[in-house]
Design a protein around this motif. Structure first.
Motif, PDB file in Angstrom:
ATOM      1  N   VAL A   1       0.568  -1.473   0.144  1.00  0.00           N
ATOM      2  CA  VAL A   1      -0.124   0.155  -0.061  1.00  0.00           C
ATOM      3  C   VAL A   1       0.859   1.266  -0.058  1.00  0.00           C
ATOM      4  CG1 VAL A   1      -1.468   1.798   1.010  1.00  0.00           C
ATOM      5  CG2 VAL A   1      -1.879  -0.879   0.827  1.00  0.00           C
ATOM      6  N   HIS A   2       0.522   2.245  -0.743  1.00  0.00           N
ATOM      7  CA  HIS A   2       1.031   3.559  -1.236  1.00  0.00           C
ATOM      8  C   HIS A   2       0.165   4.584  -1.048  1.00  0.00           C
ATOM      9  CE1 HIS A   2       4.037   6.719  -2.875  1.00  0.00           C
ATOM     10  NE2 HIS A   2       3.703   6.488  -3.604  1.00  0.00           N
ATOM     11  N   PRO A   3      -0.277   5.593  -0.421  1.00  0.00           N
ATOM     12  CA  PRO A   3      -1.210   6.660  -0.003  1.00  0.00           C
ATOM     13  C   PRO A   3      -0.710   7.076  -1.288  1.00  0.00           C
ATOM     14  CG  PRO A   3      -0.209   6.226   2.098  1.00  0.00           C
ATOM     15  CD  PRO A   3       0.305   4.999   1.146  1.00  0.00           C
ATOM     16  N   GLN A   4      -0.198   8.059  -1.566  1.00  0.00           N
ATOM     17  CA  GLN A   4       0.526   9.062  -2.276  1.00  0.00           C
ATOM     18  C   GLN A   4      -0.425   8.520  -3.591  1.00  0.00           C
ATOM     19  OE1 GLN A   4       2.765   7.953  -0.201  1.00  0.00           O
ATOM     20  NE2 GLN A   4       3.179   9.856   1.177  1.00  0.00           N
ATOM     21  N   SER A   5      -0.078   7.093  -4.360  1.00  0.00           N
ATOM     22  CA  SER A   5      -0.303   6.785  -6.020  1.00  0.00           C
ATOM     23  C   SER A   5       0.817   7.603  -6.627  1.00  0.00           C
ATOM     24  CB  SER A   5      -1.957   6.906  -6.323  1.00  0.00           C
ATOM     25  OG  SER A   5      -2.135   6.619  -5.258  1.00  0.00           O
ATOM     26  N   LEU A   6       1.993   7.842  -6.024  1.00  0.00           N
ATOM     27  CA  LEU A   6       3.013   8.410  -7.084  1.00  0.00           C
ATOM     28  C   LEU A   6       3.654   7.817  -7.419  1.00  0.00           C
ATOM     29  CD1 LEU A   6       3.981  10.951  -5.163  1.00  0.00           C
ATOM     30  CD2 LEU A   6       2.375  11.207  -7.348  1.00  0.00           C
ATOM     31  N   VAL A   7       3.792   6.281  -6.779  1.00  0.00           N
ATOM     32  CA  VAL A   7       4.915   5.033  -7.663  1.00  0.00           C
ATOM     33  C   VAL A   7       3.884   3.743  -8.018  1.00  0.00           C
ATOM     34  CG1 VAL A   7       6.526   3.003  -6.593  1.00  0.00           C
ATOM     35  CG2 VAL A   7       6.118   5.719  -5.526  1.00  0.00           C
ATOM     36  N   HIS A   8       4.123   3.770  -9.755  1.00  0.00           N
ATOM     37  CA  HIS A   8       2.804   3.297  -9.904  1.00  0.00           C
ATOM     38  C   HIS A   8       3.207   1.628  -9.360  1.00  0.00           C
ATOM     39  CE1 HIS A   8       0.401   7.415 -10.772  1.00  0.00           C
ATOM     40  NE2 HIS A   8       1.792   7.262 -11.280  1.00  0.00           N
ATOM     41  N   SER A   9       4.081   1.174 -10.210  1.00  0.00           N
ATOM     42  CA  SER A   9       4.268  -0.034  -9.165  1.00  0.00           C
ATOM     43  C   SER A   9       6.181  -0.630  -9.444  1.00  0.00           C
ATOM     44  CB  SER A   9       4.478  -1.076 -10.237  1.00  0.00           C
ATOM     45  OG  SER A   9       3.245  -1.468  -9.374  1.00  0.00           O
ATOM     46  N   MET A  10       6.400  -2.006  -9.174  1.00  0.00           N
ATOM     47  CA  MET A  10       8.219  -2.149  -9.198  1.00  0.00           C
ATOM     48  C   MET A  10       8.220  -2.826  -9.534  1.00  0.00           C
ATOM     49  SD  MET A  10       9.149  -0.447  -5.501  1.00  0.00           S
ATOM     50  CE  MET A  10       7.607  -0.202  -4.324  1.00  0.00           C
ATOM     51  N   VAL A  11       9.567  -3.608 -10.351  1.00  0.00           N
ATOM     52  CA  VAL A  11      10.194  -4.731 -11.162  1.00  0.00           C
ATOM     53  C   VAL A  11      11.111  -5.264  -9.826  1.00  0.00           C
ATOM     54  CG1 VAL A  11      11.106  -6.441 -12.409  1.00  0.00           C
ATOM     55  CG2 VAL A  11       8.832  -4.625 -12.698  1.00  0.00           C
TER      56      VAL A  11
ATOM     57  N   PRO B   1       7.803   1.904 -28.385  1.00  0.00           N
ATOM     58  CA  PRO B   1       8.221   3.076 -27.846  1.00  0.00           C
ATOM     59  C   PRO B   1       8.559   3.716 -28.100  1.00  0.00           C
ATOM     60  CG  PRO B   1       9.277   2.290 -29.735  1.00  0.00           C
ATOM     61  CD  PRO B   1       7.831   1.750 -29.822  1.00  0.00           C
ATOM     62  N   ASP B   2       7.888   5.309 -28.701  1.00  0.00           N
ATOM     63  CA  ASP B   2       8.322   6.290 -28.651  1.00  0.00           C
ATOM     64  C   ASP B   2       7.456   6.735 -27.782  1.00  0.00           C
ATOM     65  OD1 ASP B   2       9.733   6.472 -31.316  1.00  0.00           O
ATOM     66  OD2 ASP B   2       7.647   7.156 -32.228  1.00  0.00           O
ATOM     67  N   ARG B   3       7.795   7.777 -27.138  1.00  0.00           N
ATOM     68  CA  ARG B   3       6.921   8.771 -25.974  1.00  0.00           C
ATOM     69  C   ARG B   3       6.720  10.008 -26.495  1.00  0.00           C
ATOM     70  NH1 ARG B   3       6.793   6.561 -20.996  1.00  0.00           N
ATOM     71  NH2 ARG B   3       8.914   5.350 -20.368  1.00  0.00           N
ATOM     72  N   ILE B   4       5.133  10.355 -26.617  1.00  0.00           N
ATOM     73  CA  ILE B   4       3.923  11.561 -26.818  1.00  0.00           C
ATOM     74  C   ILE B   4       3.677  12.026 -26.074  1.00  0.00           C
ATOM     75  CG2 ILE B   4       3.632  10.393 -29.244  1.00  0.00           C
ATOM     76  CD1 ILE B   4       1.108   9.625 -28.344  1.00  0.00           C
ATOM     77  N   GLY B   5       3.172  13.305 -25.958  1.00  0.00           N
ATOM     78  CA  GLY B   5       2.899  14.366 -24.389  1.00  0.00           C
ATOM     79  C   GLY B   5       1.041  13.608 -24.463  1.00  0.00           C
ATOM     80  N   SER B   6       0.786  13.107 -23.073  1.00  0.00           N
ATOM     81  CA  SER B   6      -0.331  13.127 -23.109  1.00  0.00           C
ATOM     82  C   SER B   6      -1.041  14.742 -22.725  1.00  0.00           C
ATOM     83  CB  SER B   6       0.217  12.072 -21.714  1.00  0.00           C
ATOM     84  OG  SER B   6       1.320  13.389 -20.850  1.00  0.00           O
ATOM     85  N   GLY B   7      -0.623  15.384 -22.125  1.00  0.00           N
ATOM     86  CA  GLY B   7      -1.837  16.741 -21.026  1.00  0.00           C
ATOM     87  C   GLY B   7      -1.258  16.731 -19.835  1.00  0.00           C
ATOM     88  N   VAL B   8      -0.453  15.384 -19.222  1.00  0.00           N
ATOM     89  CA  VAL B   8      -0.290  15.412 -17.817  1.00  0.00           C
ATOM     90  C   VAL B   8       1.534  15.557 -17.692  1.00  0.00           C
ATOM     91  CG1 VAL B   8       0.268  13.869 -15.763  1.00  0.00           C
ATOM     92  CG2 VAL B   8      -1.292  13.011 -18.209  1.00  0.00           C
ATOM     93  N   GLY B   9       1.077  16.809 -16.528  1.00  0.00           N
ATOM     94  CA  GLY B   9       2.648  17.159 -16.464  1.00  0.00           C
ATOM     95  C   GLY B   9       3.654  16.732 -14.982  1.00  0.00           C
ATOM     96  N   GLY B  10       4.998  16.637 -14.921  1.00  0.00           N
ATOM     97  CA  GLY B  10       5.578  15.851 -14.916  1.00  0.00           C
ATOM     98  C   GLY B  10       5.451  16.162 -13.190  1.00  0.00           C
ATOM     99  N   LEU B  11       6.238  15.289 -12.345  1.00  0.00           N
ATOM    100  CA  LEU B  11       6.387  14.537 -11.511  1.00  0.00           C
ATOM    101  C   LEU B  11       6.843  15.987 -10.270  1.00  0.00           C
ATOM    102  CD1 LEU B  11       4.891  12.749  -9.048  1.00  0.00           C
ATOM    103  CD2 LEU B  11       7.181  11.638  -9.183  1.00  0.00           C
ATOM    104  N   ASP B  12       6.963  16.775 -10.014  1.00  0.00           N
ATOM    105  CA  ASP B  12       7.616  17.341  -8.785  1.00  0.00           C
ATOM    106  C   ASP B  12       7.373  16.967  -7.015  1.00  0.00           C
ATOM    107  OD1 ASP B  12       8.171  19.101  -6.599  1.00  0.00           O
ATOM    108  OD2 ASP B  12       7.453  20.861  -7.484  1.00  0.00           O
ATOM    109  N   LEU B  13       7.865  16.248  -7.190  1.00  0.00           N
ATOM    110  CA  LEU B  13       8.288  15.772  -5.611  1.00  0.00           C
ATOM    111  C   LEU B  13       8.321  16.458  -4.149  1.00  0.00           C
ATOM    112  CD1 LEU B  13      10.325  12.085  -5.914  1.00  0.00           C
ATOM    113  CD2 LEU B  13       7.994  12.232  -5.422  1.00  0.00           C
ATOM    114  N   LEU B  14       8.637  17.250  -4.294  1.00  0.00           N
ATOM    115  CA  LEU B  14       8.606  18.718  -3.043  1.00  0.00           C
ATOM    116  C   LEU B  14       6.893  19.268  -3.226  1.00  0.00           C
ATOM    117  CD1 LEU B  14      11.827  20.249  -3.598  1.00  0.00           C
ATOM    118  CD2 LEU B  14      11.146  18.125  -1.437  1.00  0.00           C
TER     119      LEU B  14
END
Ligand code: NAD
Ligand code: MG
Length: 399
Positions: free
Chosen positions: A248-258, A285-298
């Motif tokens: 359980v990770h309440p902030q939902s910022l780490v979406h999963s791990m391997v 395997p390209d990356r395109i804009g999604s409308g989602v901003g980057g993550l600012d952990l602070l």
């Protein structure tokens, strides 16, 4: 775009609308919400629009005509299946909710599409058959569940047409020690079982981090969503339940791990917005804009917390692990019983705690048998729906 009017559908169409040079929605399919579908058709001008409910055909056809669109109207589950397999699209976003999504998801897999797979219930119900269909059909499967999409991104990219639907082959699986699925814990995290007896539908669908359709929101509140995701991960990545953990990770910022066998753990992070996973699916395997901003952990509070899941308060997670271990028809029974129980809860026919109780009773009443064919799985699904339907009919209406 199957399930175009839903939460995933809306997010997918938002990403598509940002890339007119690269992406076009040619087929839009929905259950019966004609008004919402027509409004999407005016915006995206698809070649085909289709409603599952045949009674809605005329309204769709007339609405398209009144809007002056060339979009062709269709109706019925068979039409959705045909269009998903047709040459009218090269990519299928499978985002119908529930087992109702299985036929069209299977059709897309068999016909070798790029399959952006959000409809997790189809994997829980018929994961082996669906993955075999994707491999044999030459499809590329890209998981559109934030956790599985995260794991997909953490694994080394697979060469196109690797005979394994673009997912890890046996050699790569041997390099993975375990998968760690993160869970927000839902709106009732930290509460004990007794305090959940009186929770309302409104409280259950009010997810702290994600905005989603009603069924998956209730699944998140019971933790059944995480249970379904464990089974989903098993089919997508080919690992046994013993190598799939939940944290359980309440902030939902780490979406999963391997975790790999050399001790490295790879994680994927980002804001909780499904458009990121969908953009990965469309462009990989390209990356395109999604409308989602980057993550600012602070800005996000500067901390990432983790805790074990509470399976005493939320037994659905353990029920799903048990169904995976039992194998055969058990996951199909788990899924069908859960769909009926959640729907009864949403209709205020049963209380929140009854969801887990109904699923448990149904699993006990219909022990797992071998599941070699789709026919057997469909029968198990139908038997579970009948069984839990009768239990619901007999249940006292909650105060
Ligand atoms: P939703 O309820 O918002 O939308 C469901 C869509 O399916 C609607 O367009 C509806 O018209 C359509 N539909 C329903 N029954 C149908 C039928 N019988 N035939 C054809 N179409 C039908 O649901 P959602 O939240 O978008 O979830 C869709 C799927 O994606 C689910 O399987 C869910 O588990 C999965 N998923 C969703 C999210 C999310 O963030 N919403 C995240 C991960 C996975
Ligand atoms: Mg998820």
């Amino acid at each position: 775009m199957l399930g175009a009017t839903g939460s995933i559908g809306t997010s997918a169409l938002d990403v598509i609308g940002r890339h007119p040079d690269r992406l076009r929605a040619t087929v839009l399919a929905a259950g019966c919400n004609v008004e919402a579908l027509l409004s999407l058709c005016r915006r995206h001008r698809p070649l085909h629009a289709v409603v599952a409910d045949e009674d809605c055909f005329e309204a769709l056809r007339d609405g398209l005509r009144e809007a002056g669109l060339d979009t062709r109207a269709h109706a019925g589950a068979g039409a959705i299946e045909e269009l998903a397999a047709s040459g009218e699209c090269d990519t299928v976003v499978a985002a119908i909710v529930g087992a109702a999504g299985l036929p069209s998801t299977l059709a897309a897999a068999r016909s070798g599409k790029r399959l952006l797979l959000a409809n997790k219930e189809s994997l829980v119900l018929a994961g082996e058959l669906l993955m075999a269909a994707a491999r044999e059909g030459g499809a590329t499967v890209i998981p559109i569940d934030s956790e599985h999409n995260a794991i997909f991104q953490c694994l080394p990219p697979q060469p196109a047409g690797n005979g394994n639907a673009g997912l890890p082959d046996e050699a790569m699986r041997a390099q993975v020690a375990r998968l760690v699925l993160t869970a927000s814990g839902g709106p009732f995290r930290g509460r004990n079982r007794d305090s959940l007896r009186q929770v309302t539908v409104e409280q259950a669908v009010d997810h702290p981090n994600w905005s989603m359709g009603p069924k998956i929101s209730v699944d998140s509140a019971t933790l059944m969503n995480k249970g379904l995701e464990v089974i989903e991960a098993h089919h997508l990545f080919g690992l046994p339940g013993s190598r799939i953990d939940v944290l359980v990770h309440p902030q939902s910022l780490v979406h999963s791990m391997v975790e790999f066998v050399d001790g490295s753990t790879m994680a994927q992070l980002g804001l909780p917005d499904m458009r990121t996973a969908l953009a990965v699916g469309f462009a990989w395997p390209d990356r395109i804009g999604s409308g989602v901003g980057g993550l600012d952990l602070l800005a996000c509070g500067g901390r990432l917390d983790f805790e074990p899941p509470d399976t005493a308060a939320f037994p659905c997670l353990a029920l799903a692990f048990r169904a995976l271990e039992a194998g055969g028809t058990a996951p199909a029974v788990l899924n069908a019983a859960n769909e009926v129980a959640v729907s009864a809860f949403l209709q205020r026919r049963v209380g929140f705690l009854s969801i887990a109780a109904l699923v448990e009773e149904t699993l006990a009443a219909l022990p797992a048998t071998a599941a070699g064919s789709l026919e057997v799985l469909r029968e198990a699904d139908a038997a579970a729906r009948r069984h839990v339907g009768a239990l619901v009919a007999d249940a006292p209406v909650p105060a």
